[in-house]
Design a protein around this motif. Structure first.
Motif, PDB file in Angstrom:
ATOM      1  N   LEU A  20       0.813  -1.219   0.000  1.00 20.75           N
ATOM      2  CA  LEU A  20       0.000   0.000   0.000  1.00 20.75           C
ATOM      3  C   LEU A  20       0.846   1.268   0.000  1.00 20.75           C
ATOM      4  O   LEU A  20       0.637   2.147  -0.842  1.00 20.75           O
ATOM      5  N   GLU A  21       1.778   1.361   0.946  1.00 28.74           N
ATOM      6  CA  GLU A  21       2.599   2.575   1.019  1.00 28.74           C
ATOM      7  C   GLU A  21       3.404   2.815  -0.253  1.00 28.74           C
ATOM      8  O   GLU A  21       3.355   3.916  -0.815  1.00 28.74           O
ATOM      9  N   PRO A  22       4.150   1.814  -0.760  1.00 31.84           N
ATOM     10  CA  PRO A  22       4.920   2.057  -1.987  1.00 31.84           C
ATOM     11  C   PRO A  22       4.045   2.391  -3.203  1.00 31.84           C
ATOM     12  O   PRO A  22       4.450   3.164  -4.064  1.00 31.84           O
ATOM     13  N   LEU A  23       2.841   1.813  -3.250  1.00 29.11           N
ATOM     14  CA  LEU A  23       1.952   2.068  -4.382  1.00 29.11           C
ATOM     15  C   LEU A  23       1.096   3.320  -4.195  1.00 29.11           C
ATOM     16  O   LEU A  23       0.384   3.727  -5.104  1.00 29.11           O
ATOM     17  N   SER A  26      -4.502   3.676  -0.388  1.00 31.39           N
ATOM     18  CA  SER A  26      -5.037   3.599   0.973  1.00 31.39           C
ATOM     19  C   SER A  26      -5.788   2.282   1.149  1.00 31.39           C
ATOM     20  O   SER A  26      -6.130   1.606   0.177  1.00 31.39           O
ATOM     21  N   ALA A  27      -6.067   1.945   2.392  1.00 32.56           N
ATOM     22  CA  ALA A  27      -6.863   0.757   2.681  1.00 32.56           C
ATOM     23  C   ALA A  27      -8.249   0.888   2.054  1.00 32.56           C
ATOM     24  O   ALA A  27      -8.785  -0.082   1.509  1.00 32.56           O
ATOM     25  N   VAL A  28      -8.803   2.076   2.095  1.00 34.86           N
ATOM     26  CA  VAL A  28     -10.117   2.324   1.498  1.00 34.86           C
ATOM     27  C   VAL A  28     -10.049   2.130  -0.017  1.00 34.86           C
ATOM     28  O   VAL A  28     -10.925   1.508  -0.620  1.00 34.86           O
ATOM     29  N   GLY A  29      -8.994   2.643  -0.629  1.00 38.51           N
ATOM     30  CA  GLY A  29      -8.816   2.471  -2.068  1.00 38.51           C
ATOM     31  C   GLY A  29      -8.664   1.015  -2.452  1.00 38.51           C
ATOM     32  O   GLY A  29      -9.238   0.558  -3.447  1.00 38.51           O
ATOM     33  N   LEU A  30      -7.893   0.271  -1.657  1.00 33.89           N
ATOM     34  CA  LEU A  30      -7.710  -1.154  -1.936  1.00 33.89           C
ATOM     35  C   LEU A  30      -9.024  -1.899  -1.779  1.00 33.89           C
ATOM     36  O   LEU A  30      -9.360  -2.765  -2.595  1.00 33.89           O
ATOM     37  N   GLU A  36     -14.224  -5.301  -1.730  1.00 32.55           N
ATOM     38  CA  GLU A  36     -14.326  -5.844  -0.373  1.00 32.55           C
ATOM     39  C   GLU A  36     -14.846  -4.738   0.545  1.00 32.55           C
ATOM     40  O   GLU A  36     -14.590  -3.563   0.302  1.00 32.55           O
ATOM     41  N   PRO A  37     -15.528  -5.106   1.616  1.00 37.02           N
ATOM     42  CA  PRO A  37     -15.927  -4.084   2.592  1.00 37.02           C
ATOM     43  C   PRO A  37     -14.691  -3.375   3.166  1.00 37.02           C
ATOM     44  O   PRO A  37     -13.662  -4.013   3.411  1.00 37.02           O
ATOM     45  N   VAL A  38     -14.813  -2.080   3.358  1.00 37.06           N
ATOM     46  CA  VAL A  38     -13.698  -1.293   3.893  1.00 37.06           C
ATOM     47  C   VAL A  38     -13.215  -1.871   5.224  1.00 37.06           C
ATOM     48  O   VAL A  38     -12.012  -1.954   5.477  1.00 37.06           O
ATOM     49  N   GLY A  39     -14.143  -2.300   6.061  1.00 36.32           N
ATOM     50  CA  GLY A  39     -13.781  -2.849   7.367  1.00 36.32           C
ATOM     51  C   GLY A  39     -12.886  -4.071   7.287  1.00 36.32           C
ATOM     52  O   GLY A  39     -12.045  -4.286   8.161  1.00 36.32           O
TER      53      GLY A  39
END
Length: 92
Positions: A20-23, A26-30, A36-39
């Motif tokens: 996530l960080e290198p790309l 965000s978790a929300v974006g992924l 998938e649900p954000v949670g």
């Protein structure tokens, strides 16, 4: 820490720090990218939940890894946690 002095690494830590960080994702974006649900994804990144086989498959497709990569991270972490709990229970 395990018997050789290394702390268990949660797969969410690997996901966050190595992908996530290198790309710049965000978790929300992924979560959106994986449908998938954000949670589910935030829980994983926050190291509160683990990786299911279905999520391992989705991560492997989108992050160009293999499902085994994610499954192995999870099982290694789970085994380390179980060993630590067993050591605490036995008084060692």
């Amino acid at each position: 820490m395990n018997s050789i002095g290394m702390r268990p690494v949660h797969p969410g830590e690997i996901l966050n720090e190595e992908f996530l960080e290198p790309l710049g994702i965000s978790a929300v974006g992924l979560a959106s990218w994986l449908n998938e649900p954000v949670g589910v994804i935030t829980g994983l990144v926050m190291q509160n939940t683990g990786i299911s086989p279905d999520l391992a498959k989705k991560l492997s497709i989108h992050l160009k890894t293999t499902p085994g990569f994610w499954s192995n991270l999870q099982s290694t972490y789970d085994l380390s946690q179980a060993e630590a709990e067993r050591s605490c229970d036995s008084g060692h």
